[in-house]
Design an enzyme around this catalytic site. Structure first.
Site, mmCIF file in Angstrom:
data_model
loop_
_atom_site.group_PDB
_atom_site.id
_atom_site.type_symbol
_atom_site.label_atom_id
_atom_site.label_comp_id
_atom_site.label_asym_id
_atom_site.label_seq_id
_atom_site.Cartn_x
_atom_site.Cartn_y
_atom_site.Cartn_z
ATOM 1 N N ASP A 18 0.855 -1.171 0.000
ATOM 2 C CA ASP A 18 0.000 0.000 0.000
ATOM 3 C C ASP A 18 0.902 1.234 0.000
ATOM 4 O OD1 ASP A 18 -2.548 1.413 0.336
ATOM 5 O OD2 ASP A 18 -1.792 1.884 2.336
ATOM 6 N N ASP A 20 -0.250 5.172 0.665
ATOM 7 C CA ASP A 20 -0.539 6.182 1.688
ATOM 8 C C ASP A 20 -0.458 5.550 3.071
ATOM 9 O OD1 ASP A 20 -1.140 8.466 0.040
ATOM 10 O OD2 ASP A 20 -2.972 7.437 -0.558
#
Length: 293
Positions: A18, A20
């Site tokens: 991932d 953010d």
């Protein structure tokens, strides 16, 4: 039960990351993340950046990562916009117009799979596709709601309620999805985490790889990994903390928990059959927090 003490980077040859809250927060890198990811590459791991953020194109994401010191190509990025466009392309004829509720990332993803993104509700769209688009005008949200209410199929890139920024948490695309669903009574098909399409799109690029999902959110990254049958590492550099892990239902329990991406290089025993996640690095040595079995 069987124990081993090798590091995660020795167990997995594909890291699904991932962005953010894991690699960066807004324009800035998470402290230490670039060096840790370069170290992972040097150890032989493939890096695939898997993001629910549908606003930017893979090229833009790759450029941002490269500017942070992680040299990345567009092919190393998988976005929920791509997964959403793929879902629609499988259901609609080539060239079909789709009403765009989102930004450049979603528009580019639709074009990539041969769909025609439109913003005029009178352009005979055959579906509505939505994703994070902070510059999207409110009138377009109104037009999209009317189209969904009239019966057009709707695919949402993701349902993230929030995302981390350098100034704190901000509302995500899930806020718009909730508003549209409340108005129309329609639940969209969802492409991004925790649903399968984004994971399926990522794993197609490395068939047969031993993959580890790394994220900062239990309800998207970790729940999605579990649903896809993948092991997962929760890092505490974004949304969720150890208290959230302790309170999480079984469907959101990570395999491992670490302070940051440095946990990839810490030896850790993995006891098959354990229900509680293994805590790595500083978490293990300091004994911070409680993780319920």
């Amino acid at each position: 039960m069987s124990d081993s003490a090798c590091s995660l980077i020795e167990r997995y040859d594909l890291l699904l990351l991932d962005l953010d809250g894991v690699v960066y927060r807004g324009p800035e890198a998470v402290p230490g993340a670039p060096d840790q990811l370069l170290r992972a590459r040097d150890a032989g791991a493939e890096l695939l950046f898997v993001t629910n953020n549908a606003a930017r194109t893979p090229e833009q994401v790759a450029q941002h990562l490269t500017e942070l010191g992680i040299v990345t190509g567009a092919g190393d990025v998988v976005t929920s916009a791509q997964a959403a466009a793929g879902l629609l392309a499988a259901r609609l004829p080539a060239g079909a117009p789709v009403f765009l509720l989102g930004g450049e990332g979603l528009r580019a993803a639709c074009l990539e799979v041969g769909l025609t993104p439109v913003t005029d509700p009178d352009a005979a769209p055959q579906a509505v596709v939505s994703g994070f688009g902070p510059q999207m005008p409110w009138q377009r949200a109104i037009d999209g709601a009317i189209l969904i209410n009239a019966g057009l199929p709707w695919v949402a890139a993701n349902t993230d309620g929030s995302f981390p920024t350098e100034r704190g948490l901000a509302p995500g695309h899930g806020a718009l999805v909730e508003l549209l669903s409340r108005f129309t009574g329609v639940t969209p098909s969802v492409a991004g985490k925790p649903d399968r399409p984004l994971f399926d799109e990522a794993l197609r690029r490395f068939p047969g790889a031993r993959a580890l999902m790394i994220g900062d959110r239990l309800d998207t990254d970790i729940a999605g990994a579990r649903a896809a049958g993948l092991d997962s590492l929760l890092v505490l550099t974004g949304v969720d903390d150890l208290d959230a892990v302790a309170a999480a239902p079984q469907s959101q329990r990570p395999t491992f928990v670490g302070t940051d991406l440095g946990a990839l290089f810490e030896p850790v025993p993995h006891r098959e059959g354990d229900q509680a996640p293994a805590r790595l690095g500083a978490l293990a040595s300091e004994g911070r927090g409680t993780v319920a079995p």
